[in-house]
Design an enzyme around this catalytic site. Structure first.
Site, mmCIF file in Angstrom:
data_model
loop_
_atom_site.group_PDB
_atom_site.id
_atom_site.type_symbol
_atom_site.label_atom_id
_atom_site.label_comp_id
_atom_site.label_asym_id
_atom_site.label_seq_id
_atom_site.Cartn_x
_atom_site.Cartn_y
_atom_site.Cartn_z
ATOM 1 C CG HIS A 32 -1.470 0.761 1.432
ATOM 2 N ND1 HIS A 32 -3.314 1.121 0.663
ATOM 3 C CD2 HIS A 32 -1.826 2.014 1.538
ATOM 4 C CE1 HIS A 32 -3.633 2.237 0.474
ATOM 5 N NE2 HIS A 32 -2.719 2.900 1.586
ATOM 6 C CG ASP A 34 -0.443 5.936 2.330
ATOM 7 O OD1 ASP A 34 -1.968 5.093 2.202
ATOM 8 O OD2 ASP A 34 -0.293 5.114 3.122
ATOM 9 C CG HIS A 65 -5.090 6.233 -0.577
ATOM 10 N ND1 HIS A 65 -4.403 6.147 1.229
ATOM 11 C CD2 HIS A 65 -5.450 7.260 -0.611
ATOM 12 C CE1 HIS A 65 -5.804 6.452 1.267
ATOM 13 N NE2 HIS A 65 -6.492 7.380 0.351
ATOM 14 C CG MET A 67 -4.375 9.895 -0.029
ATOM 15 S SD MET A 67 -3.544 9.971 2.139
ATOM 16 C CE MET A 67 -2.520 8.970 1.089
ATOM 17 C CG MET A 136 -9.511 7.393 4.019
ATOM 18 S SD MET A 136 -7.855 6.702 3.401
ATOM 19 C CE MET A 136 -7.012 6.667 5.113
ATOM 20 N N GLY A 141 -3.035 11.452 6.245
ATOM 21 C CA GLY A 141 -2.443 12.329 6.099
ATOM 22 C C GLY A 141 -1.086 11.957 6.530
ATOM 23 C CG PHE A 142 0.240 12.502 9.183
ATOM 24 C CD1 PHE A 142 1.354 13.152 9.762
ATOM 25 C CD2 PHE A 142 -0.770 13.741 9.922
ATOM 26 C CE1 PHE A 142 1.547 14.709 9.119
ATOM 27 C CE2 PHE A 142 -1.401 14.683 9.179
ATOM 28 C CZ PHE A 142 0.590 15.480 9.103
ATOM 29 N N GLY A 144 0.139 6.116 11.948
ATOM 30 C CA GLY A 144 0.002 5.661 13.407
ATOM 31 C C GLY A 144 -0.984 6.643 14.156
ATOM 32 C CG ASP A 174 -5.042 3.893 4.476
ATOM 33 O OD1 ASP A 174 -5.058 3.208 5.307
ATOM 34 O OD2 ASP A 174 -4.836 4.448 3.890
ATOM 35 N N GLY A 175 -6.995 2.751 8.203
ATOM 36 C CA GLY A 175 -5.598 3.921 9.269
ATOM 37 C C GLY A 175 -6.072 3.317 10.105
ATOM 38 N N GLY A 176 -5.445 3.017 11.630
ATOM 39 C CA GLY A 176 -5.625 2.497 12.409
ATOM 40 C C GLY A 176 -6.247 1.212 12.953
HETATM 41 C C1 DX5 Z 1 -2.909 7.495 5.976
HETATM 42 C C2 DX5 Z 1 -2.950 6.312 5.093
HETATM 43 C C3 DX5 Z 1 -2.792 5.399 5.409
HETATM 44 C C4 DX5 Z 1 -1.452 4.610 6.575
HETATM 45 C C5 DX5 Z 1 -1.721 4.037 7.604
HETATM 46 O O1 DX5 Z 1 -2.987 8.773 5.402
HETATM 47 O O2 DX5 Z 1 -3.544 6.800 3.939
HETATM 48 O O3 DX5 Z 1 -2.055 4.146 4.641
HETATM 49 O O4 DX5 Z 1 -0.148 5.188 6.086
HETATM 50 O O5 DX5 Z 1 -1.110 3.733 8.699
HETATM 51 P P1 DX5 Z 1 -1.309 3.139 9.823
HETATM 52 O O6 DX5 Z 1 -1.619 1.729 9.298
HETATM 53 O O7 DX5 Z 1 -0.399 3.344 11.044
HETATM 54 O O8 DX5 Z 1 -2.701 3.867 11.089
HETATM 55 ZN ZN ZN Z 2 -3.608 5.018 2.370
#
Ligand code: DX5
Ligand code: ZN
Length: 215
Positions: A32, A34, A65, A67, A136, A141-142, A144, A174-176
């Site tokens: 994946h 980003d 992905h 963004m 999402m 954007g980030f 963790g 996607d995310g957390g």
């Molecule tokens: C966030 C990204 C994610 C991110 C997920 O904007 O799209 O793909 O890397 O990271 P974790 O799994 O650490 O939340």
């Molecule tokens: Zn992503």
């Protein structure tokens, strides 16, 4: 069995080759990747040049992905870099149907991502045209960040929409995503788990991928 898509955003950029080798030998299904532009999201990551390198390092599916704003200006570059799946955000596309047709005409699978505040009902009229919905479960954007619990309800709604229409669209979260919340995410109807920190910050990433895969 879920499709496992580790997010390279959390990889070690001083030694990407080692992380690619680890993923290649693991039970991970997809890479994946980003792409962030500092405009749609408040962070900048990488673009097609780096994806070309990931492509050379793997035979696994490259799940890109985007963004970014104006994704239509870059779709061809990402195809040339080796993207298999190209996902655009519904929030950045005034002519989403056109974006989807462009991605498919370039020979890639088309995905649409939706932010936490965006209702899945807005996908209804494009669902039969796409291969993947990326829900999402954090604000993009980030890496963790903490999983937003309302996502579970959205997964169930989207699962029902897809099943009612008899479609074969994958639901990607996607995310957390963690080992603790992944079982409920899968139970709600998800097909693909993206995992950044959970994989790359764990003591044994290969074992963590194996655990996610066996859920
Ligand atoms: C966030 C990204 C994610 C991110 C997920 O904007 O799209 O793909 O890397 O990271 P974790 O799994 O650490 O939340
Ligand atoms: Zn992503």
């Amino acid at each position: 069995m879920p499709i496992i898509a580790p997010s390279l955003l959390s990889a070690n950029y001083l030694n990407l080759e080692a992380d690619c080798n680890m993923l290649n030998e693991s039970e991970a299904d997809w890479y994946h990747l980003d792409v962030m532009d500092g405009s749609f999201v408040p962070n900048i990551s990488f673009g097609p040049m780096l994806i070309e390198f990931f492509r050379k390092a793997t035979k696994k599916v490259c799940d890109v992905h985007l963004m970014i704003v104006n994704p239509e200006n870059y779709a061809e570059q990402f195809k040339n870099a080796g993207a298999d799946n190209l996902t655009v955000h519904i929030e950045t596309c005034n002519h989403l149907h056109r974006n989807i047709q462009q991605i498919k005409s370039l020979g890639m699978k088309a995905g649409v991502a939706v932010n936490p505040h965006t209702p899945v009902s807005g996908l209804s009229d494009v669902l039969h045209d796409i291969d993947l919905v990326c829900l999402m479960s954090v604000n993009p954007g980030f890496g963790g960040q903490k999983f937003i619990p309302q996502t579970l309800e959205k997964i169930k709604q989207l699962r029902k929409m897809i099943d009612d229409k008899g479609l074969n669209v994958l639901i990607e979260i996607d995310g957390g995503v963690t080992l603790d919340n992944a079982p409920s995410i899968i139970a709600a109807g998800a097909d693909v788990l993206v995992a950044g920190n959970t994989v790359f910050k764990s003591a044994d990433p290969t074992a963590t991928i194996k655990k996610l895969k066996s859920l």
